[in-house]
Design a protein around this motif. Structure first.
Motif, short mmCIF file in Angstrom:
data_model
loop_
_atom_site.label_atom_id
_atom_site.label_comp_id
_atom_site.label_asym_id
_atom_site.label_seq_id
_atom_site.Cartn_x
_atom_site.Cartn_y
_atom_site.Cartn_z
N ILE A 7 0.84 -1.20 0.00
CA ILE A 7 0.00 0.00 0.00
C ILE A 7 0.87 1.25 0.00
N SER A 8 0.44 2.24 -0.76
CA SER A 8 1.15 3.52 -0.82
C SER A 8 1.22 4.13 0.57
N ALA A 9 2.42 4.57 0.96
CA ALA A 9 2.64 5.14 2.29
C ALA A 9 1.77 6.37 2.54
N CYS A 10 1.53 7.18 1.51
CA CYS A 10 0.70 8.38 1.70
C CYS A 10 -0.73 8.01 2.07
N LEU A 11 -1.21 6.85 1.63
CA LEU A 11 -2.56 6.41 1.97
C LEU A 11 -2.67 5.98 3.43
N MET A 12 -1.53 5.72 4.04
CA MET A 12 -1.49 5.34 5.45
C MET A 12 -1.13 6.53 6.35
N GLY A 13 -1.23 7.73 5.79
CA GLY A 13 -1.03 8.94 6.58
C GLY A 13 0.40 9.42 6.70
N GLN A 14 1.31 8.81 5.97
CA GLN A 14 2.70 9.25 6.01
C GLN A 14 2.87 10.45 5.06
N PRO A 15 3.52 11.52 5.51
CA PRO A 15 3.68 12.73 4.68
C PRO A 15 4.80 12.59 3.65
N VAL A 16 4.58 11.76 2.65
CA VAL A 16 5.62 11.44 1.68
C VAL A 16 5.33 11.94 0.28
N ARG A 17 4.17 12.56 0.06
CA ARG A 17 3.84 13.06 -1.27
C ARG A 17 4.82 14.16 -1.65
N TYR A 18 4.88 14.50 -2.91
CA TYR A 18 5.87 15.47 -3.40
C TYR A 18 5.85 16.77 -2.60
N ASN A 19 4.69 17.19 -2.13
CA ASN A 19 4.58 18.45 -1.39
C ASN A 19 4.54 18.24 0.12
N GLY A 20 4.83 17.05 0.58
CA GLY A 20 4.86 16.75 2.01
C GLY A 20 3.50 16.45 2.61
#
Length: 168
Positions: A7-20
């Motif tokens: 699962i994508s880390a951003c979907l689990m609430g981790q601030p990893v998307r390009y803009n944080g």
């Protein structure tokens, strides 16, 4: 219960998307899979060497991840800088993690040049979308891992139920 789910880390609430930012996926099935220990949380872009924040990137020319993997398209930042190698490396590492953990399914955020599985942005940085899949989604599918977008949790739940029934 069969297999784990990448699962994508951003979907689990981790601030990893390009803009944080994050894109937490609040769904009963995801919460259940987490409690069951079925989720393997991963961000291919971080694994590919990118930082947070980082410049937005899109696959140029309204192409998709398959074209990037085949070497006929590029992932570029708005400046035009080619960042394809990092996206391919992140996809390769995602595949390694998925295989090492017995993941037969992946739940990835749509729209991303890595994780998109239904749509992507067209490379013009104008917000225009087109059907296609990102580099990671394409590589996972090439290796037999079923990829679902964050909008397809119910479809994934059905697929897992069918797999669980077959393994009993």
């Amino acid at each position: 219960m069969t297999g784990k789910i990448l699962i994508s880390a951003c979907l689990m609430g981790q601030p990893v998307r390009y803009n944080g930012s994050t894109r937490p996926l609040l769904h009963e099935a995801v919460a259940r899979w987490k409690a069951e220990g079925r989720l393997v949380v991963f961000c291919p872009e971080l694994a590919g060497g990118f930082s947070v924040p980082r410049p937005a990137a899109e696959i140029a020319g309204a192409r998709d991840g398959n074209a990037v993997l085949d070497g006929v398209a590029r992932v570029v930042e708005r400046s035009g800088r080619d960042v394809s190698d990092g996206f391919v490396e992140g996809a390769r590492r995602a595949l390694e993690i998925a295989e090492a953990n017995g993941c037969r399914h992946a739940l990835l955020i749509d729209g991303s040049p890595s994780c998109g599985s239904g749509f992507l942005y067209d490379g013009s940085f104008s917000g225009r979308r087109h059907a296609g899949e990102g580099v990671t989604a394409a590589l996972l599918r090439r290796h037999g891992i079923a990829v679902f977008s964050d909008l397809e949790v119910d479809r994934l739940a059905e697929a897992l139920s069918a797999d669980d029934a077959l393994s009993e």
